[in-house]
Design a protein around this motif. Structure first.
Motif, short mmCIF file in Angstrom:
data_model
loop_
_atom_site.label_atom_id
_atom_site.label_comp_id
_atom_site.label_asym_id
_atom_site.label_seq_id
_atom_site.Cartn_x
_atom_site.Cartn_y
_atom_site.Cartn_z
N ALA A 1 24.17 -72.24 75.45
CA ALA A 1 24.79 -71.76 74.21
C ALA A 1 25.63 -70.53 74.51
CB ALA A 1 23.72 -71.44 73.17
N GLU A 2 26.80 -70.49 73.91
CA GLU A 2 27.76 -69.43 74.16
C GLU A 2 28.17 -68.79 72.84
OE1 GLU A 2 31.88 -69.91 76.32
OE2 GLU A 2 30.31 -70.93 77.47
N GLY A 3 28.54 -67.54 72.89
CA GLY A 3 29.08 -66.85 71.74
C GLY A 3 30.40 -66.22 72.13
N PHE B 1 27.28 -71.69 70.06
CA PHE B 1 27.31 -73.14 70.15
C PHE B 1 27.10 -73.55 71.61
CE2 PHE B 1 29.88 -72.37 66.36
CZ PHE B 1 29.36 -73.30 65.49
N PRO B 2 26.47 -74.70 71.84
CA PRO B 2 26.31 -75.18 73.21
C PRO B 2 27.63 -75.69 73.78
CG PRO B 2 25.38 -76.77 71.67
CD PRO B 2 25.83 -75.59 70.87
N LEU C 1 39.97 -70.56 72.78
CA LEU C 1 38.67 -70.02 72.39
C LEU C 1 37.60 -71.04 72.74
CD1 LEU C 1 39.43 -68.52 68.86
CD2 LEU C 1 39.38 -67.35 71.05
N TYR C 2 36.39 -70.58 72.98
CA TYR C 2 35.35 -71.52 73.35
C TYR C 2 35.10 -72.57 72.27
CZ TYR C 2 31.21 -70.02 70.64
OH TYR C 2 30.30 -69.77 69.66
N ASP D 1 32.40 -52.04 61.66
CA ASP D 1 32.14 -53.19 60.81
C ASP D 1 30.75 -53.73 61.10
OD1 ASP D 1 34.71 -53.24 59.57
OD2 ASP D 1 35.50 -53.99 61.47
N ASP D 2 30.10 -54.23 60.06
CA ASP D 2 28.75 -54.76 60.18
C ASP D 2 28.80 -56.24 60.49
OD1 ASP D 2 26.00 -54.92 60.09
OD2 ASP D 2 25.92 -55.15 57.92
N LEU D 3 29.05 -56.58 61.77
CA LEU D 3 29.07 -57.97 62.21
C LEU D 3 28.13 -58.12 63.40
CD1 LEU D 3 32.88 -58.82 62.25
CD2 LEU D 3 31.19 -59.61 60.60
N ASP D 4 27.45 -59.22 63.47
CA ASP D 4 26.65 -59.55 64.65
C ASP D 4 27.45 -60.54 65.48
OD1 ASP D 4 24.45 -58.02 63.90
OD2 ASP D 4 23.74 -59.61 62.56
N ALA D 5 27.93 -60.09 66.65
CA ALA D 5 28.72 -60.97 67.51
C ALA D 5 27.89 -61.50 68.64
CB ALA D 5 29.94 -60.24 68.04
#
Length: 188
Positions: free
Chosen positions: A96-98, A107-108, A150-151, A184-188
């Motif tokens: 899985a990659e982000g 996603f894988p 992009l992945y 910014d409040d994002l979880d990357a």
């Protein structure tokens, strides 16, 4: 040094091939320092110049393996060679990659397990890196950014459709979308 805004899917700079670095100037050195600071603040294991809005063939990387040994650097004008992909479907846990430009999702994705990357460092010296495992995945992921990929563009049909729905729901897929680590409040 500064933490730079990270462009989100849909920004044209992320979807176009980047230009070669012609000269290693003070501006390039400052950009790389800012990229390291941004990557660390995100936090991420890699960051390509297009992700911070600069269409140049540069990426940084930072990863510590199971043994804790740091692996950190920058490559300008990289070339990538990889072993053929193993046939089959990606493992949903191990592969899985982000991406900082598609924040908060994973996603894988099947990637080659071994790569060789050549290019130059900030001193203009030749660099040659042969790695496997997650380090190889990082190299392929960041190299893709330099070609405008992009992945999520590489996902199978089902995951690609899910990614497109997420992007639409979040208002991505258009220019001028970004987030800034620490702001910014994002979880990357």
């Amino acid at each position: 040094m500064a933490v730079l805004p990270i462009r989100i899917m849909g920004d044209p700079v992320l979807h176009s091939p980047a230009a070669r670095v012609v000269e290693i100037s003070d501006e390039i050195r400052t950009l790389v320092a800012d990229m390291f600071e941004t990557m660390d603040a995100a936090p991420g294991v890699g960051l390509a110049a297009p992700q911070v809005g600069v269409s140049l063939r540069i990426y940084t990387y930072n990863y510590a393996g199971d043994d804790g040994t740091p692996w950190r650097g920058v490559i300008l004008n990289p070339e990538l060679w990889m072993r053929p992909l193993e046939p089959g479907f990606p493992d949903e846990d191990d592969e899985a990659e982000g991406c900082l430009s598609f924040p908060g999702e994973r996603f894988p994705l099947r990637r080659s397990n071994e790569v060789l990357v050549t290019g130059t460092d900030l001193d203009g010296q030749s660099v040659s890196i042969q790695v496997d495992g997650w380090r190889a995945r990082i190299m392929q992921h960041e190299f893709d950014h330099l070609d405008g990929i992009l992945y999520v563009d590489r996902l199978d049909d089902s995951d690609w459709k899910t990614a497109q729905k997420i992007a639409k729901k979040r208002g991505w897929n258009r220019p001028d979308q970004s987030w800034t680590p620490g702001v910014d409040d994002l979880d990357a």
